[in-house]
Motif scaffolding. Structure first.
Motif, PDB file in Angstrom:
ATOM      1  N   GLU A  48      -1.563  12.715   1.261  1.00  0.00           N
ATOM      2  CA  GLU A  48      -2.772  11.895   1.101  1.00  0.00           C
ATOM      3  C   GLU A  48      -3.212  11.912  -0.365  1.00  0.00           C
ATOM      4  O   GLU A  48      -3.581  10.875  -0.932  1.00  0.00           O
ATOM      5  CB  GLU A  48      -3.865  12.462   2.012  1.00  0.00           C
ATOM      6  N   LEU A  76       5.752   7.374  -2.903  1.00  0.00           N
ATOM      7  CA  LEU A  76       4.320   7.127  -3.095  1.00  0.00           C
ATOM      8  C   LEU A  76       3.984   6.779  -4.553  1.00  0.00           C
ATOM      9  O   LEU A  76       2.826   6.708  -4.931  1.00  0.00           O
ATOM     10  CB  LEU A  76       3.522   8.364  -2.656  1.00  0.00           C
ATOM     11  N   PRO A 107       0.824  -1.215   0.000  1.00  0.00           N
ATOM     12  CA  PRO A 107       0.000   0.000   0.000  1.00  0.00           C
ATOM     13  C   PRO A 107       0.854   1.260   0.000  1.00  0.00           C
ATOM     14  O   PRO A 107       2.005   1.245   0.421  1.00  0.00           O
ATOM     15  CB  PRO A 107      -0.804  -0.117   1.298  1.00  0.00           C
ATOM     16  N   LYS A 108       0.258   2.345  -0.477  1.00  0.00           N
ATOM     17  CA  LYS A 108       0.917   3.646  -0.401  1.00  0.00           C
ATOM     18  C   LYS A 108       0.512   4.285   0.919  1.00  0.00           C
ATOM     19  O   LYS A 108      -0.645   4.641   1.098  1.00  0.00           O
ATOM     20  CB  LYS A 108       0.472   4.528  -1.566  1.00  0.00           C
ATOM     21  N   ASP A 109       1.464   4.393   1.810  1.00  0.00           N
ATOM     22  CA  ASP A 109       1.143   4.891   3.149  1.00  0.00           C
ATOM     23  C   ASP A 109       1.685   6.309   3.303  1.00  0.00           C
ATOM     24  O   ASP A 109       2.886   6.507   3.481  1.00  0.00           O
ATOM     25  CB  ASP A 109       1.768   3.967   4.195  1.00  0.00           C
ATOM     26  N   ALA A 145       1.627   8.254   5.680  1.00  0.00           N
ATOM     27  CA  ALA A 145       2.159   8.578   7.003  1.00  0.00           C
ATOM     28  C   ALA A 145       3.539   7.980   7.230  1.00  0.00           C
ATOM     29  O   ALA A 145       4.229   8.317   8.191  1.00  0.00           O
ATOM     30  CB  ALA A 145       1.194   8.080   8.081  1.00  0.00           C
ATOM     31  N   GLN A 146       3.933   7.076   6.358  1.00  0.00           N
ATOM     32  CA  GLN A 146       5.212   6.397   6.538  1.00  0.00           C
ATOM     33  C   GLN A 146       6.367   7.291   6.089  1.00  0.00           C
ATOM     34  O   GLN A 146       6.287   7.946   5.052  1.00  0.00           O
ATOM     35  CB  GLN A 146       5.196   5.114   5.699  1.00  0.00           C
ATOM     36  N   HIS A 190       0.168  16.826   5.127  1.00  0.00           N
ATOM     37  CA  HIS A 190      -0.694  15.644   5.317  1.00  0.00           C
ATOM     38  C   HIS A 190      -1.680  15.538   4.158  1.00  0.00           C
ATOM     39  O   HIS A 190      -1.911  14.462   3.602  1.00  0.00           O
ATOM     40  CB  HIS A 190      -1.436  15.729   6.653  1.00  0.00           C
ATOM     41  N   ALA A 233      -0.808   9.807  -2.462  1.00  0.00           N
ATOM     42  CA  ALA A 233      -1.002   8.379  -2.201  1.00  0.00           C
ATOM     43  C   ALA A 233      -2.290   7.860  -2.816  1.00  0.00           C
ATOM     44  O   ALA A 233      -2.410   6.667  -3.110  1.00  0.00           O
ATOM     45  CB  ALA A 233      -0.994   8.118  -0.688  1.00  0.00           C
ATOM     46  N   SER A 234      -3.273   8.749  -2.995  1.00  0.00           N
ATOM     47  CA  SER A 234      -4.568   8.282  -3.501  1.00  0.00           C
ATOM     48  C   SER A 234      -4.621   8.226  -5.024  1.00  0.00           C
ATOM     49  O   SER A 234      -5.602   7.751  -5.591  1.00  0.00           O
ATOM     50  CB  SER A 234      -5.683   9.198  -2.984  1.00  0.00           C
TER      51      SER A 234
END
Ligand code: SF4
Length: 708
Positions: free
Chosen positions: A435, A456, A74-76, A78-79, A431, A438-439
Motif C-alpha cells: 500500500e 508499482l 492505477p497502482k493496485d 492487491a493485484q 499489505h 503504491a501510494s
C-alpha cells in the motif's frame, strides 16, 4: 562432460554470503555452465544454487527496455504482477525519456517538499561500487540519510550489538577457522540450506573431531553431524544463552585473565545472569538443565570454541539482546581473538557485508562513520564538496511508515528510488508495504525483472544481472572479491553503475567517473579513500591480480587479517563491553485464536524473493512450489497428510499452500520460505521492530493453520 566454450570468465557467485568464486563458461553469448574456482572461501566447491542457478540471466522475462507507466493505469497493491503481460501497465521508452522522467520526478519532489521527501533502497545484491555511489546519490543529491537496504532485515541487530560490544560489525574469524575449533556453536542458522559450502567446512571439521552444537528451534540437516542438539522453544534464545553464561561464571569456568584485562562491565553481567540457572531456564526454553550445563562446560573448556549464527538470532524484537548474549558468552570464556574462536554472524547475501561497509545504511557513512558525528561529516562534506544532513535517516520498515504518514508530516516520504531490492516481497506485513509503495507520488525501480515492487513503479529501468558487469563484493569472511563481466546486458539494459550516474547528473550532481565499465575502478578507488585504513591495501590493481583480499588490509604488502581482536578491540577503551540482557517476549504470542507460531526463512534452492532462482530451470524443477513445513504430530492432530492444502492466516494476511512433513520443525510451529509470490509468507509477518537494530520479527508471529 566437457563442453566447447568461447570463453571462461572468472567471477563470484551471486547468491549467498559465503562468496564462492566461480568461472562462467560462455558459448554463443550465453552462460552454458558454471565451475567452482579455487577461491579462499570455497576451494572449488559450489552448492546447487551456484552451480545451476545461472540461466535466470537469459530468461525471456528479462527487462530489456526502459518502461513508463501508462497514463491512467492505477497502482493496485492487491493485484498480482504478471511479468509476461506488463504491456497493459507500462509502455516502452527511450533511455533519455525514462531518465528525464525518473530523475525529474525525484527532483521535483525534493524541490517542492524538501530533502526529507525522498528515500532510496539499494541492495545487497549490488556491488560495493553500486552501493557506494547509490548512498552518495541519496546523501548528496536527495539531501538526506534516508538510504537503507536489506541488511535491515538481516543482521542489523547483530551489527548493533557488535558495534556496541566489540566496536566492529564484521566477523572476527573466517568460516574456514571451524577446522581450528574444538567446538563450534551454530545457533539460529541453517547452514546446510543457506550457507551450503560453509556447512561443508563445518561437516569436515566434525569428521576430524570438532564438536558441533546445534542450537535452534528447528532441527535442520546439520543436526545429523552435531555432537549435541539443543532444540529450544522458539523465542527463548536469551534464556538458553544466559543459562550457559550463568553456568560458566558460577562453576568458575570463566577466563578470569581475559575478563580482567580485556572486558568491561563484567560485574553487571554476572549479577544479571545469577537468576538464569539452567534449572530455572529449562522449563522456559525446553532444553534439559544437564544438557545446558554440559554444553556450557565444553564451550568454556575448549581450547578454541567458535560461535556462528544466522537470522534465527537476529530477526526478533530482542535480536540485539540475543547477539549481546553471544558476545558475552564468547568473552567470559576467553573464546575470542585466537584461531578457531570468535564471533561469526553468517552473512546472507553475497554483498550484505560490503553494501553496509560502503555506507548503504541510514545512520552511517562509509566504514560505519556516524552521520551525527560532526568531525566525520566535515570530512565527507569536504571530500564530496556538498553539505550533508546531520540526522540519521529512516530504516527500511520506518520508510514504509513514513510513506503513509499524514500529509502535514514534514518527514513524509513521497518519492523513492529502489535499486535491486524487492520490498513488495521482502518487507514484513506486505499489505502495508505494498500500500505504501503504491501510494508514492513517484517510484523509480531499477531491476532485471518485473518484480512485485517494479509492478508499482512509475518508471522501470532495465538493469544488468551480475554476470553482465564488473565490480567487487565482500563476503561473510571480510574478503573483497572481484567479479568480471562475462556478457553484455540484453537489449537496452544497462549497467547499474551507469544508471545511477545518469540519475545523479539529472539531479544536478556533477559526477565524472572515467574509465571502462562505467568507471568502476574510479568509483572503487574513491570508496577506498572514504573507508580510510580498513581497505587501504586493497587497490583495484591488486584485486585484478589476486581476485580476493581479506580486510582489514592496511598496505599493499599486508596479506589481510583473517583474525581480528587478537590483542584489543576497536572500542573507545579497547575492551569488549559486556551488556546484560533479560528475557523480552515476542511482540505477538500465540493464543486461542492464532495458536501456531510462524517461522519464515529460506530454503536451499531458492533465493530470497525468488526473482532469480525461480527463473532458473534446475532450481525451479527441484522446488517448484511453496510449502509449509510442520511436524508429523501436528499434521496428525489437524487431520492433515503431507501434500494437503492448508490456509495459514495471521492477523495481517493469509496464504494457501501445501504442507510438508518435517519433524525438525517444532510442535506448534509452521515454517514457510518467503520466496514464493503466490504464497508470500510476508503477508503474514509482524512488522514489530527490535529497538536497536530496527529489524522486524520475521522469526515469530501468531497464525492459524486451517485445512483447505
Ligand atoms: Fe553460491 Fe553460497 Fe552456494 Fe557458494 S554456498 S555456491 S556462494 S550460494
Amino acid at each position: 562432460g566437457s563442453q566447447v566454450v568461447d570463453r571462461k570468465v572468472d567471477s563470484v557467485c551471486p547468491f549467498c554470503g559465503v562468496g564462492c568464486l566461480v568461472t562462467y563458461n560462455v558459448r554463443d553469448e550465453k552462460i552454458v555452465s558454471v565451475d567452482g574456482r579455487d577461491g579462499p572461501a570455497n576451494h572449488g566447491r559450489l552448492c546447487v544454487k551456484g552451480r545451476f542457478g545461472f540461466d535466470y540471466v537469459h530468461h525471456d522475462q528479462r527487462l530489456t527496455r526502459p518502461l513508463v507507466r501508462k497514463p491512467g493505469v492505477p497502482k493496485d497493491p492487491a493485484q498480482t504482477p504478471d511479468p509476461a503481460n506488463w504491456r497493459e501497465v507500462f509502455r516502452e521508452a527511450t533511455w533519455d525519456e525514462a531518465l528525464e522522467l525518473a530523475a525529474g520526478g525525484l527532483k521535483r519532489l525534493r524541490d517542492t517538499h524538501g530533502n526529507k521527501a525522498l528515500a532510496g533502497f539499494g541492495s545487497a545484491k549490488g556491488s560495493n561500487e553500486e552501493a557506494y555511489l547509490f548512498q552518495k546519490l541519496v546523501r548528496t543529491g536527495f539531501g538526506s540519510n534516508n538510504v537503507d537496504h536489506c541488511t535491515r532485515l538481516c543482521h542489523a541487530s547483530s551489527v548493533a550489538a557488535l558495534l556496541e560490544g566489540v566496536g566492529s560489525g564484521a566477523v572476527s574469524n573466517q568460516v574456514n577457522d571451524v577446522g581450528q575449533a574444538e567446538l563450534i556453536l551454530v545457533i539460529g542458522s541453517n547452514p546446510t540450506g543457506n550457507h551450503p559450502v560453509a556447512a561443508t567446512w563445518m561437516k569436515n571439521a566434525a569428521k576430524r573431531g570438532t564438536k558441533i552444537v546445534l542450537a535452534d528451534p528447528r532441527v535442520t540437516d546439520l543436526g545429523r553431524h552435531a555432537w549435541r542438539v539443543m532444540q529450544f522453544k522458539p523465542d527463548t534464545d536469551v534464556a538458553v544463552l544466559n543459562a550457559l553464561i550463568h553456568t560458566i561464571i558460577e562453576e568458575g569456568l570463566a577466563d578470569e585473565a581475559f575478563v580482567r584485562e580485556r572486558a568491561s562491565n563484567f560485574e553487571a553481567l554476572r549479577d544479571n545472569v545469577r537468576g538464569y540457572s539452567p534449572e530455572a531456564m529449562a522449563p522456559i526454553c525446553g532444553v534439559p538443565a544437564p544438557l545446558l550445563r554440559e554444553v556450557a562446560r565444553e564451550f568454556a573448556k575448549a581450547k578454541a570454541a567458535m560461535i556462528l549464527w544466522g537470522m534465527g538470532v537476529s530477526q526478533h524484537v530482542h535480536g540485539t539482546d540475543n547477539a549481546r548474549c553471544l558476545i558475552a558468552l564468547a568473552s567470559v570464556s576467553g573464546q575470542i581473538g585466537k584461531p578457531g574462536s570468535g564471533l561469526h554472524p553468517l552473512r546472507g547475501q553475497n554483498n550484505v557485508q560490503g553494501a553496509s561497509d560502503a555506507g548503504l545504511i541510514p545512520m552511517m557513512l562509509p566504514n560505519y562513520q556516524r552521520v551525527d558525528d560532526a568531525r566525520v561529516r566535515a570530512w565527507f562534506e569536504d571530500f564530496w564538496g556538498t553539505p550533508l544532513d546531520d540526522k540519521p535517516g529512516y530504516t527500511v520498515v520506518e520508510i514504509m511508515d513514513k510513506v503513509l504518514a499524514e500529509e502535514a508530516d514534514p518527514h513524509k516520504i513521497r518519492g523513492m528510488y529502489v535499486m535491486g531490492e524487492n520490498p513488495a516481497m521482502s518487507d514484513p506485513d506486505l499489505h502495508h508495504a505494498r500500500e505504501a509503495l503504491a501510494s508514492l507520488q513517484h517510484l523509480v525501480v531499477q531491476d532485471i525483472f518485473m518484480t512485485e515492487t517494479a509492478w508499482l513503479a512509475d518508471v522501470v529501468l532495465p538493469a544488468s544481472a551480475w554476470p553482465e558487469k564488473t565490480g567487487t563484493v565482500s563476503n561473510t569472511d571480510r574478503m573483497v572479491q572481484l567479479g568480471r563481466r562475462a556478457l553484455d546486458p540484453p537489449g537496452d539494459a544497462k549497467p547499474d553503475l551507469w544508471i545511477i550516474q545518469q540519475i545523479a547528473q539529472r539531479m544536478d550532481l556533477d559526477w565524472r567517473y572515467e574509465g571502462e565499465e562505467s568507471g568502476v575502478a574510479a568509483v572503487y578507488e574513491e570508496m577506498r579513500q572514504a573507508m580510510h585504513a580498513v581497505i587501504a591495501g586493497i587497490s583495484w590493481e591488486r584485486l585484478e591480480r589476486e581476485s580476493s583480499v581479506t580486510y582489514p588490509c592496511l598496505s599493499e604488502d599486508d596479506p589481510g587479517q583473517p583474525i581480528v581482536f587478537t590483542d584489543s578491540f576497536p572500542t573507545p577503551d579497547g575492551r569488549v563491553k559486556l551488556v546484560p540482557a533479560d528475557i523480552i517476549p515476542a511482540a505477538e504470542r500465540p493464543d486461542a485464536e492464532f495458536p501456531f507460531v510462524l517461522i519464515t526463512g529460506r530454503q536451499l534452492e531458492h533465493w530470497h524473493t525468488g526473482s532469480m532462482t525461480r527463473r532458473a530451470a534446475v532450481l525451479d524443477a527441484i522446488e517448484p512450489m511453496a510449502t509449509a513445513s510442520m511436524n508429523g504430530e501436528d499434521l496428525r492432530a489437524l487431520g492433515l497428510a503431507p501434500g494437503d492444502v492448508v490456509t495459514v492466516r495471521s492477523r495481517r494476511g493469509e496464504v494457501a499452500l501445501h504442507v510438508r512433513r518435517d519433524d525438525g520443525t517444532p510442535g506448534g510451529a509452521v515454517f514457510i520460505p518467503f520466496a514464493y509470490y503466490e504464497a508470500a509468507a510476508n503477508l503474514m509477518t509482524n512488522p514489530a521492530l527490535d529497538p536497536f537494530g530496527k529489524i522486524p520479527e520475521f522469526k515469530y508471529c501468531a497464525v492459524q493453520v486451517l485445512p483447505g
